[in-house]
Write a protein that holds these residues in place. Structure first.
Motif, PDB file in Angstrom:
ATOM      1  N   GLY A   1       0.789  -1.228   0.000  1.00 21.33           N
ATOM      2  CA  GLY A   1       0.000   0.000   0.000  1.00 21.33           C
ATOM      3  C   GLY A   1       0.819   1.276   0.000  1.00 21.33           C
ATOM      4  N   TRP A   2       2.106   1.172  -0.188  1.00 17.38           N
ATOM      5  CA  TRP A   2       2.993   2.345  -0.219  1.00 17.38           C
ATOM      6  C   TRP A   2       2.896   3.150   1.078  1.00 17.38           C
ATOM      7  CZ3 TRP A   2       6.511   1.719  -3.722  1.00 17.38           C
ATOM      8  CH2 TRP A   2       6.181   1.080  -4.912  1.00 17.38           C
ATOM      9  N   ASP A   3       2.701   2.472   2.153  1.00 22.56           N
ATOM     10  CA  ASP A   3       2.784   3.097   3.462  1.00 22.56           C
ATOM     11  C   ASP A   3       4.277   3.379   3.740  1.00 22.56           C
ATOM     12  OD1 ASP A   3       1.879   3.389   6.377  1.00 22.56           O
ATOM     13  OD2 ASP A   3       3.385   1.798   6.495  1.00 22.56           O
ATOM     14  N   PRO A   4       4.603   4.519   4.397  1.00 22.93           N
ATOM     15  CA  PRO A   4       6.025   4.871   4.559  1.00 22.93           C
ATOM     16  C   PRO A   4       6.895   3.752   5.133  1.00 22.93           C
ATOM     17  CG  PRO A   4       4.664   6.655   5.314  1.00 22.93           C
ATOM     18  CD  PRO A   4       3.719   5.554   4.937  1.00 22.93           C
TER      19      PRO A   4
ATOM     20  N   VAL B   1       7.555   1.330   2.428  1.00 18.22           N
ATOM     21  CA  VAL B   1       8.487   1.867   1.434  1.00 18.22           C
ATOM     22  C   VAL B   1       9.908   1.828   1.980  1.00 18.22           C
ATOM     23  CG1 VAL B   1       9.116   3.870   0.078  1.00 18.22           C
ATOM     24  CG2 VAL B   1       6.723   3.310   0.391  1.00 18.22           C
TER      25      VAL B   1
END
Ligand code: HEM
Lengths: 543, 391
Positions: free
Chosen positions: B330-333, B336
């Protein structure tokens, strides 16, 4: 003309540096070097051999590890930039991004949006970066794996002197051959699980060759993973919908083409209780306030029987009852339903009394289902109420006319026409929460608010993802490859008796410390001296 | 049970401290280094390390029993667990290479990590629904184990640099090495400052105005050098030196200022007293080190740690995300940054294998890799908000 014949008789492909069979240095430039470069066994790689046509150039570009590393590093930096501020998908959906970032983060936020960083991971240039890594993976692997395979397969036991001398681990033990116990060495080598080949009294002990394929296996895994990620864009592979469902409601599940229906029985929210739950939590609960313990929707999955006929109620058959919780989705036929959100106490029904304003006498109560209101409500003795208009989520538009923002009854408003024996023509009344407007002058009657009923609403994500198994397969292959390459090493030991001397050379693709230790154990008490680490010798000379 | 648990953690902490000193003794022992046999000090140091590890394992198990879930669910629990894994990874690598200096460098890092984690709320808290899954244990433990093994490569890289960087003149290398030392000292300063003020039960609170114009109360547990936006002192008597604009989280910035300020004081004192760079001060500890060997240890740790990290921090994470959050990515920090760590170590392996980045270059890369992981642990949790951010 494309082939190079070595003095040993082996025919090598054009561009070979070290003869595949005997290891003789074929490339003139390499001859002066103290140590041979063993990385790809000195095999002929396309990228090192051809550089004429445009295809060659593209091939060479993508097969270069330098380029590959740059691609990885650029992707890494780009990914980091995207974490400075939240991505667009994490901001409230009802505000334009330009506005939101400006309000929240000032000028920096504005620039962030202008550069497109608020949707970085979906941007075309990010996709190109990832795609280039994919292309690079394919080409660099092809460039190396075939020559490497050829070279490892063609290697002979007896290697050329120059090859042995130029190995990092190399040593000569003098003394009569009789002092040196080759048989013992072989036993020791077997103990260490080396496979041994012999030729003219020379030995080649080798183990862990399969670990050389690790990088290629893991690259294949990555490629499959990336392909799997791309599959999502193929129609029919991926469904991502949200279903809001109220208690007691039955709804078609979006994304299933009307095949499945869901009815919700109840939504439950539980919070931890300082008194009832474990005592060790009491300190934490005292500080944090309410902590959610469970979100749960009790539902029944239904399947439609027969074809859908427009305008007709579908024929539904129960499939199963299930309690959907976070971490426990309902799975059926490639679909999964996840608990993702909820709203407690949504307005569901409203009750009104029709009363005479003066006498406050009531002439009956009506119940309005806010999701499915009736047009007319009959009361006793010639009294009735007509619902002329209904605004579930009411506001005034710029002309001052009542409109509705959404179909959800967040702020319901009604225009009633009240029929009474006194006023058979009917009186019109506009009723919203906390206000009543009588547009055509004073009425005798009014609709008096008499209560509400609420229900919980649960939001479920409907997911179908047929790409998962491809992605899982890619991930599994990647792991196998990495482990293969990281936890095993390819070790070779060459031992060659030469008139009164015994030469020993060793090579490993990594973990030299381990190889040296192993060689020491193998040659123990056999009369062979420990080979010298020529890299360290060189370093010592320099420093 | 909870009581026993925290006592065990405390004992482990003390034992690690003693073990570090004992390993230091092993380095002093010059004779034995040549004989290739382990010195008595080293054997004792290693024994103590295992004892400490056992104590911390005891903490972990008892806390698990007390709470009913693996204690890896908040910042304190995760960080101390990471510290334990670091010791575990050290035990494994040490038993392969038997280098006392590795203990002198790895254990202090682990001690610092545990101390840092202990500055956060230590209450046993119940699990929110998203965390109620066996995948919590599986994912977090393997991810931490991977990071820990990769961190051993940092310790080995540091040894390499302390030995290899020429301290007779100042250069880029000496500057960056001092920066690394300064970073470690700032962490120490953070621990000291936080412990002192929490020991004094220090509190300040402010009425302040947030960026939406709403009034709120902010509590400080350190004297507020940087006060909140339009802050009004309610409790305590130390007026802030400067007032921050509303978009800055003044409380966190204040903590950072204290840590860096404290770090500067400590670092300055060291320099004043010893009149040497801190890295130069550590040099005697690595006198007998074979550079090739530590280089290999550093590389080996990356090789062992990379697959574990990938499995825990990416693959298990994705499986769990698919179950708990409906999608595996989900491209959560935090996600990433795990990807960034993965890409970084992939680049490391390629540079080493194909570009021949051995020795010093490789050691610097090990340092950067550790910095990235610490960024993920500290900054992403505390600064960049996301789904993962612990309470
Ligand atoms: C994110 C992407 C990538 C990952 C995770 C990855 C992973 C790996 C790993 C784990 C190894 C083994 C390293 C070792 O054992 O020390 C490896 C080797 C290698 N990779 Fe990659 N790789 C990636 C991208 C690339 C790209 C884009 C290239 C193309 C230029 C490339 C070329 C190579 C080569 C040439 C080897 C060495 C093979 C050998 O010497 O036998 N990799 N890769």
């Amino acid at each position: 003309m494309n082939e190079v014949k070595c003095e040993c008789g082996h025919v090598n492909p054009h561009g070979t540096v070290l003869c595949e069979a005997c290891g003789r240095v074929l490339d003139e430039k390499e001859k002066d070097r103290k140590l041979v470069d063993m990385r790809y066994e000195g095999s002929a790689r396309r990228s090192q051999t051809y550089d004429k046509t445009i295809v060659d150039k593209i091939w060479n570009f993508f097969s270069s590890v330098k380029v590959g590393i740059w691609l990885i590093v650029i992707t890494l930096i780009a990914s980091a930039l995207g974490t400075i501020l939240p991505q667009e998908m994490y901001i409230p959906p009802n505000i334009p991004p330009e506005q939101y970032y400006l309000d929240e983060y000032g000028t920096f936020g504005k620039l962030y949006v202008e550069f497109g960083f608020h949707n970085l991971y979906g941007s075309w240039w990010y996709l190109i970066l990832v795609a280039s890594i994919g292309i690079s993976l394919v080409i660099c692997s092809l460039d190396r794996v075939i020559p490497l395979y050829r070279a490892l397969k063609a290697q002979k036991v007896s290697r050329h002197e120059g090859f042995l001398k130029r190995q990092r681990l190399f040593g000569i033990s003098t003394g009569a051959n009789s002092n040196i116990d080759l048989e013992q060495i072989k036993i020791n080598l077997r103990d260490k699980r080396y496979s041994i080949r012999e030729e003219d009294g020379n030995l080649l002990a080798e183990k862990g060759r399969f670990s050389r394929w690790g990088p290629y296996v893991n690259h294949i895994g990555l490629i499959i993973f990336l392909l799997g990620a791309m599959l999502r864009f193929v129609p029919g592979m991926y469904v991502d919908k949200v279903l809001w469902i109220r208690e007691g409601e039955t709804k078609a599940i979006p994304g299933t083409n009307g095949q499945y229906y869901l009815s919700s029985d109840k939504f439950i929210l539980e919070v931890y209780d300082k008194e009832k739950d474990k005592e060790v939590f009491s300190d934490a609960l005292g500080k944090m306030g309410a902590v959610a313990k469970n979100y749960q929707s009790n539902v029944t999955l239904l399947e439609r029987e027969g074809d859908a006929i427009p305008g007709e109620e579908p024929n539904l058959k129960k499939v199963k009852d299930y309690s959907i919780k976070v971490n426990e989705p309902l799975k059926y036929d490639n679909y999964a339903l996840y608990q993702v959100d909820y709203k407690l106490d949504e307005l569901d029904k409203m009750h009104f009394n029709l009363i005479n304003k003066k006498s406050e006498e009531s002439f009956g109560e009506i119940e309005i289902d806010l999701y499915n209101p009736k047009l007319k409500y009959e009361l006793n003795k010639g009294y009735s109420v007509q619902l002329m208009n209904y605004f579930p989520d009411f506001e005034f538009d710029e002309n001052g006319d009542p409109v509705t923002k959404s179909p959800v009854p967040n702020n319901p408003a009604f225009i009633f026409k009240m029929f009474t024996p006194d006023n058979p023509e009917g009186e019109v009344s506009f009723v919203a929460i906390q206000q009543t407007v009588e547009p055509f002058g004073d009425n005798e009657y009014k609709m008096a608010f008499a209560g509400i009923e609420t229900k919980n609403v649960s939001a479920l994500t409907v997911r179908k993802d047929l790409t998962l198994w491809v992605i899982g397969l890619g991930g599994a292959i990647f792991m196998i490859g990495v482990i293969q390459g990281a936890y095993w090493n390819h070790r070779r030991i060459w031992i060659q008796p030469k008139s009164g001397e015994v030469w020993i050379a060793g090579h490993t693709n990594k973990n030299w410390h381990g190889l040296k230790r192993e060689i020491n154990m193998v040659i123990k008490d056999t009369g062979i001296h420990e080979p010298i680490d020529q890299t360290q010798e060189q370093e010592k000379k320099i420093s | 049970m909870a009581e026993i648990s925290s006592n065990l953690l405390y004992s482990a902490f003390i034992i690690y401290l003693v073990a570090t000193l004992v390993f230091g003794g092993a380095i002093k022992d010059k004779k034995t280094e040549k004989e290739k046999k382990q010195s008595k000090w080293a054997v004792m140091g290693f024994g103590l390390t295992i004892l400490g590890f056992a104590a911390q394992l005891g903490y972990f198990v008892t806390r698990w029993i007390a709470s009913g879930h693996a204690p890896v669910s908040n910042l304190f629990e995760f960080t101390t667990f990471f510290g334990m894994m670091l010791v575990g990874a050290f035990i494994i690598i040490y038993s392969i290479y038997r280098t006392a200096a590795l203990g002198v460098f790895t254990l202090p890092v682990a001690i610092l990590v545990i101390a840092y984690g202990s500055m956060f709320p230590r209450d046993i808290s119940p699990l929110i629904p998203a965390l109620q899954s066996d995948w919590l244990h599986i994912h977090v433990t393997t991810a931490a184990a991977g990071q820990a093994i990769l961190s051993v490569s940092f310790a080995a890289g540091l040894i390499f640099l302390v030995k290899a960087v020429d301290q007779t003149k100042s250069s880029k290398q000496t500057f960056w090495l001092e920066t690394v030392m300064f970073g470690l000292i700032c962490t120490l300063a953070f621990v000291i400052v936080s412990s002192v003020f929490s020991g004094l039960d220090y509190k300040e609170s402010f009425n302040w105005v947030d960026k939406k114009g709403k009034e709120a109360v902010m509590e400080y547990s350190l004297p507020a050098l940087a006060g909140p936006h339009k802050g009004e002192l309610l409790e305590g008597n130390f007026e802030p030196i400067a007032e921050m604009p509303a978009i800055i989280n003044a409380k966190k910035l204040n903590t950072v200022i204290w840590s860096i300020g404290g770090g500067l004081v400590l670092y300055g004192l060291l320099r004043l007293i010893f009149r040497k760079r801190v890295a130069a001060l550590l040099r005697p500890l690595v006198k007998n080190i074979n550079l090739d060997l530590v280089d290999e240890i550093s590389y080996r740790s990356v090789l062992i740690g990379f697959p574990v990290f990938t499995l825990g921090a990416l693959i298990f994470a994705m499986i769990w995300a698919q179950i708990a959050w409906t999608r595996f990515w989900g491209w959560d920090p935090k996600e990433v940054w795990a990807l960034i760590t993965f890409l970084f170590y992939a680049a490391f392996l390629h540079l080493r294998l194909s570009k021949g980045w051995h020795g010093e270059k490789s050691a610097w890369l090990a340092v950067i890799g550790f910095a990235i992981m610490m960024f993920n642990l500290v900054a992403v949790n505390l600064v960049l908000a996301g789904l993962h951010s612990y309470a």
